[in-house]
Design a protein around this motif. Sequence first.
Motif, PDB file in Angstrom:
ATOM      1  N   ASP A  86       0.835  -1.210   0.000  1.00 58.08           N
ATOM      2  CA  ASP A  86       0.000   0.000   0.000  1.00 58.08           C
ATOM      3  C   ASP A  86       0.865   1.254   0.000  1.00 58.08           C
ATOM      4  O   ASP A  86       0.511   2.275   0.576  1.00 58.08           O
ATOM      5  CB  ASP A  86      -0.962   0.004   1.195  1.00 58.08           C
ATOM      6  CG  ASP A  86      -2.083   1.030   1.041  1.00 58.08           C
ATOM      7  OD1 ASP A  86      -2.457   1.334  -0.103  1.00 58.08           O
ATOM      8  OD2 ASP A  86      -2.566   1.532   2.077  1.00 58.08           O
ATOM      9  N   ASP A  87       2.018   1.197  -0.676  1.00 55.10           N
ATOM     10  CA  ASP A  87       2.980   2.296  -0.713  1.00 55.10           C
ATOM     11  C   ASP A  87       3.214   2.706  -2.168  1.00 55.10           C
ATOM     12  O   ASP A  87       3.599   1.880  -2.999  1.00 55.10           O
ATOM     13  CB  ASP A  87       4.295   1.844  -0.069  1.00 55.10           C
ATOM     14  CG  ASP A  87       5.305   2.966   0.089  1.00 55.10           C
ATOM     15  OD1 ASP A  87       5.160   4.017  -0.568  1.00 55.10           O
ATOM     16  OD2 ASP A  87       6.255   2.771   0.864  1.00 55.10           O
ATOM     17  N   VAL A  88       2.998   3.981  -2.477  1.00 57.60           N
ATOM     18  CA  VAL A  88       3.160   4.481  -3.842  1.00 57.60           C
ATOM     19  C   VAL A  88       4.589   4.307  -4.351  1.00 57.60           C
ATOM     20  O   VAL A  88       4.812   4.223  -5.564  1.00 57.60           O
ATOM     21  CB  VAL A  88       2.687   5.957  -3.957  1.00 57.60           C
ATOM     22  CG1 VAL A  88       3.659   6.899  -3.274  1.00 57.60           C
ATOM     23  CG2 VAL A  88       2.466   6.349  -5.405  1.00 57.60           C
ATOM     24  N   ALA A  89       5.552   4.199  -3.461  1.00 56.75           N
ATOM     25  CA  ALA A  89       6.943   3.983  -3.867  1.00 56.75           C
ATOM     26  C   ALA A  89       7.138   2.610  -4.517  1.00 56.75           C
ATOM     27  O   ALA A  89       8.139   2.384  -5.195  1.00 56.75           O
ATOM     28  CB  ALA A  89       7.873   4.129  -2.667  1.00 56.75           C
ATOM     29  N   ASP A  90       6.173   1.706  -4.343  1.00 54.88           N
ATOM     30  CA  ASP A  90       6.268   0.359  -4.890  1.00 54.88           C
ATOM     31  C   ASP A  90       5.506   0.185  -6.203  1.00 54.88           C
ATOM     32  O   ASP A  90       5.256  -0.935  -6.643  1.00 54.88           O
ATOM     33  CB  ASP A  90       5.762  -0.661  -3.864  1.00 54.88           C
ATOM     34  CG  ASP A  90       6.654  -0.724  -2.646  1.00 54.88           C
ATOM     35  OD1 ASP A  90       7.869  -0.470  -2.782  1.00 54.88           O
ATOM     36  OD2 ASP A  90       6.132  -1.018  -1.551  1.00 54.88           O
ATOM     37  N   THR A  91       5.139   1.315  -6.813  1.00 54.68           N
ATOM     38  CA  THR A  91       4.420   1.268  -8.078  1.00 54.68           C
ATOM     39  C   THR A  91       4.937   2.390  -8.972  1.00 54.68           C
ATOM     40  O   THR A  91       5.987   2.970  -8.706  1.00 54.68           O
ATOM     41  CB  THR A  91       2.891   1.385  -7.840  1.00 54.68           C
ATOM     42  OG1 THR A  91       2.200   1.161  -9.075  1.00 54.68           O
ATOM     43  CG2 THR A  91       2.497   2.710  -7.230  1.00 54.68           C
ATOM     44  N   VAL A  92       4.218   2.701 -10.026  1.00 56.69           N
ATOM     45  CA  VAL A  92       4.534   3.840 -10.882  1.00 56.69           C
ATOM     46  C   VAL A  92       3.446   4.886 -10.645  1.00 56.69           C
ATOM     47  O   VAL A  92       2.264   4.592 -10.795  1.00 56.69           O
ATOM     48  CB  VAL A  92       4.585   3.428 -12.377  1.00 56.69           C
ATOM     49  CG1 VAL A  92       4.809   4.634 -13.263  1.00 56.69           C
ATOM     50  CG2 VAL A  92       5.660   2.376 -12.589  1.00 56.69           C
TER      51      VAL A  92
END
Length: 121
Positions: free
Chosen positions: A46-52
């Motif tokens: 649930d962390d934006v750092a783990d997606t684009v």
Amino acid sequence: MHDTIFLNGLKFYGYHGALAAENEIGQIFIVDVTLKVDLTEAGHSDDVADTVHYGEVFEDVKAIMEGTAVNLLEHLAERIAKRINSHYNRVMETKVRITKENPPIPGHYDGVGIEIVREND
């Protein structure tokens, strides 16, 4: 894997085109971008750092579409795909579709355009 992030129906006003009327009057361009990305980690964290971050992708597309006018949609699409693939290492593949709804050609249609798919090396 079949995970994707998509940005559909992005609209930009620009002066791109091979015809003089397009360069003079301009028109609306519709851009759809689909990114092949493994979303497993983001789904768990649930962390934006783990997606684009699609807001950042939007800004990249906007800068190109509202920037210096070019002749071909193919050139714009290549620039968009190259920008995304070079700046987001999580992206495995980028698909870019650009549509002109009202090009200065006679006939009845919903739009004309191009679509490219580029793998991220």
